[in-house]
Design an enzyme around this catalytic site. Structure first.
Site, PDB file in Angstrom:
ATOM      1  CG  HIS A 357      -2.036  -1.026   1.056  1.00 19.92           C
ATOM      2  ND1 HIS A 357      -2.010  -2.253   1.681  1.00 19.92           N
ATOM      3  CD2 HIS A 357      -3.176  -1.009   0.317  1.00 19.92           C
ATOM      4  CE1 HIS A 357      -3.100  -2.946   1.356  1.00 19.92           C
ATOM      5  NE2 HIS A 357      -3.823  -2.210   0.518  1.00 19.92           N
ATOM      6  CG  HIS A 361      -1.881   0.069  -4.372  1.00 26.46           C
ATOM      7  ND1 HIS A 361      -2.502  -0.882  -5.164  1.00 26.46           N
ATOM      8  CD2 HIS A 361      -2.852   0.514  -3.504  1.00 26.46           C
ATOM      9  CE1 HIS A 361      -3.772  -1.003  -4.797  1.00 26.46           C
ATOM     10  NE2 HIS A 361      -4.012  -0.163  -3.802  1.00 26.46           N
ATOM     11  CG  HIS A 399      -7.404   3.843  -3.405  1.00 27.55           C
ATOM     12  ND1 HIS A 399      -6.353   3.930  -4.296  1.00 27.55           N
ATOM     13  CD2 HIS A 399      -7.369   2.580  -2.909  1.00 27.55           C
ATOM     14  CE1 HIS A 399      -5.715   2.772  -4.329  1.00 27.55           C
ATOM     15  NE2 HIS A 399      -6.310   1.931  -3.508  1.00 27.55           N
ATOM     16  CG  ASP A 511      -8.091  -0.994  -4.092  1.00 28.75           C
ATOM     17  OD1 ASP A 511      -6.862  -0.852  -4.227  1.00 28.75           O
ATOM     18  OD2 ASP A 511      -8.658  -1.038  -2.982  1.00 28.75           O
TER      19      ASP A 511
HETATM   20 ZN   LIG Z   1      -5.776   0.082  -2.633  1.00 26.14          ZN
END
Ligand SMILES: [Zn+2]
Length: 615
Positions: A357, A361, A399, A511
């Protein structure tokens, strides 16, 4: 008035055109039962019959009948009283007027019976046997009233019979007064869900099969308790699916310019092509990255690691600048490129150096969102304007801002401050956008929202927050179920009321899109995400917390885990995407190809696991 005492039997079938019913139940997972209506011996009502049923059951008709019953009671009382008080001649003079009024009321009661007989049919209308007596009393009362009006010099025998009938009419009034009881229920039968429950209850009564009755009870229970989209308890075979879904749980738009038809799109593409490279170069995007983005900015197979490297670790910032120029977003936000650069530099800095993360990403998710918008034509299908496009791409970029490399479950179980702040609800998904809006409003120099008109800002903010919240895996199954049912609905509007829901899915699916990419890139992401999970598992072990699913480095088979991830999460997600983006079709098969590759590797990872021993 209703033909029978039992409410459940009084409603008509909602859709008489459908000749079969499907009853699906998790109790008998794979069994789909088709029950022909005829076999159930159920009466199908025509549209006009249903209209009359609704009419009789309506509040206004019910109140009118009650008022009439009241008037009739007063009338009977007056007739009885006057008969006692007046002498015979006086009474005969008055009673003819009263008889005419009584005749009028009785005719209305007769009409009510006829409408009821038409709406429900004789068999069902007279299912309540008392209604037969009601009808007889009304008909005989009518007969005597007409008799009285025709020949007022009646014999004594007739007078006695009349007196008896007056008494029986009081009985009729008591029966009619029961309508009051129904009035209280009328306002509660308005929603489709309640109509469906009533219909199911009616269906249950005519069924003989006990298993089907149980299925119907199950349906009524789920609809009644508003649990249609909640995951039920799955059996052991599906324990893995459940683990995936619970993994992170536990614990209107101003349309400026809409891209509609092919011609417009082509025009725009030509305009874009005409744009001088210098425009992009002014943004200080490294030339080697620009070369890649010009050729394949809407490509699923763009290498995020390479792009980030080409920008000296600033891939996210440069990608977002490219999108802002590409989609004229500087004009939408009325903002200079340096503010946008400044904002995304701050966002990028907020991404921690986690194995998975991290800023790459985020860049990859924003890039995949762009692929679905552009190459898979969501811009056209959803008639997205620049503002919508901006929201999707910004949501993708922010996000996972500030992601600590730990799941919501861990934060909740370890009583982390973030879990306390967000009350254990979508902890990280609340945290990410909250921080990113604070970045903007905390520093004027990087505030990309500053020049937006207030209403426009509110819509953009709401849309971005909804999209980031949609990345919480805790809501994955229920939201996917709702989106699937919306796509299948006759009033599905990808460019209208369903647009935001689909935008949410674009970000959520991006995602979890690693398994749709080339295996080489996908494998790198897999190793990174499991490294992060295993670090969490180590922490859980140290703290004496239960080790989360996939987080135990000594038991998790990477290949097996990915097969499950594809089967239970990614494939259903992209099957849903395919439902409204047919252009995604050629990429969908990557999932099976990649799954086959992991299956070949299961044995290898088993041996790997066997070679390491817990301390
Ligand atoms: Zn993510």
């Amino acid at each position: 008035m209703l033909p029978s005492g039992s409410d459940s039997q009084q409603r008509s079938l909602e859709n008489p055109d459908k000749q079969t019913m499907r009853v699906d139940s998790t109790k008998r997972n794979d069994k789909l039962i088709e029950v022909p209506r005829k076999k159930l011996n159920m009466r199908l009502y025509t549209e006009s019959e249903q209209k009359f049923q609704d009419y009789i059951n309506s509040k206004i008709v019910t109140i009118s009948i009650i008022a009439l019953v009241g008037a009739y009671a007063i009338l009977i009382f007056i007739i009885v009283a006057l008969e006692e008080l007046l002498d015979e001649t006086e009474f005969i003079n008055v009673s003819s007027i009263l008889s005419w009024i009584e005749l009028g009321i009785l005719i209305i009661f007769i009409l009510e019976i006829f409408v009821g007989l038409y709406a429900w049919g004789i068999k069902k209308y007279y299912k309540d046997k008392w209604l037969i007596l009601d009808t007889l009393i009304i008909l005989l009362s009518l007969f005597f009233v007409i008799f009285e009006l025709a020949d007022q010099k009646t014999s004594n025998v007739i007078k006695v019979i009349q007196a008896v009938f007056r008494f029986l009419r009081i009985f009729l009034l008591i029966r009619k007064a029961q309508t009051f009881r129904r009035l209280a229920t009328i306002s509660t039968i308005s929603t489709p869900a309640e109509k469906i429950v009533r219909f199911l209850a009616e269906l249950k009564e005519v069924l003989e099969d006990e298993n089907m009755k149980l299925d119907i009870n199950y349906c009524i229970d789920k609809i009644g308790n508003n649990q249609l989209y909640q995951m039920g308890k799955l059996d052991e075979d599906n324990a893995e699916a459940m683990a995936w879904l619970n993994q992170s749980q536990q614990g209107k738009t101003e349309v400026k310019r809409v891209l509609t038809n092919e011609q417009q799109l082509q025009q725009q593409q030509q305009q874009q092509q005409k744009k001088v490279i210098a425009n992009f170069q002014k943004l200080n995007i490294p030339k080697r990255l620009l070369d890649i983005l010009f050729k394949q900015h809407d490509d699923l197979y763009i290498d995020p690691f390479e792009c980030d490297k080409l920008c000296g670790g600033e891939g996210l910032v440069n990608l977002m600048l490219f999108f802002f120029e590409n989609y004229n977003l500087f004009d939408v936000f009325l903002i200079k490129p340096k503010v946008v650069r400044g904002y995304f530099e701050e966002v990028m800095k907020g991404y921690l150096d986690n194995p998975y993360h991290n800023k790459v990403h985020a860049q990859d998710v924003a890039q995949t969102c762009n692929f679905l918008l552009s190459k898979c034509k969501f811009i056209e299908i959803g008639q997205l304007d620049e503002q919508d496009i901006a929201c999707v791409l910004i949501a993708g970029a922010i996000h996972d801002y500030g992601h600590p490399g730990l799941t919501n479950a861990f934060l909740i179980n370890s009583r982390n401050e973030l879990a306390l702040t967000y009350n254990d609800q979508s902890v990280l998904e609340m945290f990410h956008p909250s921080q990113c809006f604070k970045i903007a409003w905390g520093n004027q120099k990087v505030n990309i929202f500053e020049n937006l008109q207030f209403q426009k800002y509110r819509r953009i903010r709401e849309s971005i927050i909804l999209m980031v919240l949609s990345t919480d895996m805790a809501h994955h199954a229920s939201e996917l179920a709702v989106t699937n049912s919306r796509i299948a609905a006759p009033d599905f509007e990808p460019n209208g009321k369903d647009k935001q829901r689909l935008m949410d899915l674009i970000v959520h699916s991006s995602d979890v899109s690693n398994p749709t990419k080339s295996f080489e890139i996908y494998k790198q992401w897999t190793e990174k995400v499991l490294t992060e999970f295993w670090l969490q598992g180590d922490k859980e072990r140290d703290l004496g917390l239960p080790i989360s699913y996939l987080c135990n480095r000594y038991t998790t088979n990477m290949a097996e885990a990915q097969v499950g991830f594809i089967d239970y999460v990614v494939k259903p997600t992209f099957a849903c995407v395919l439902g409204f983006l047919p252009a995604y079709e050629p990429f969908f098969q990557n999932l099976d190809k990649n799954k086959a590759k992991w299956q070949e590797l299961i044995e290898y990872y088993k041996q790997q696991l066997a070679s390491i021993q817990p301390k």
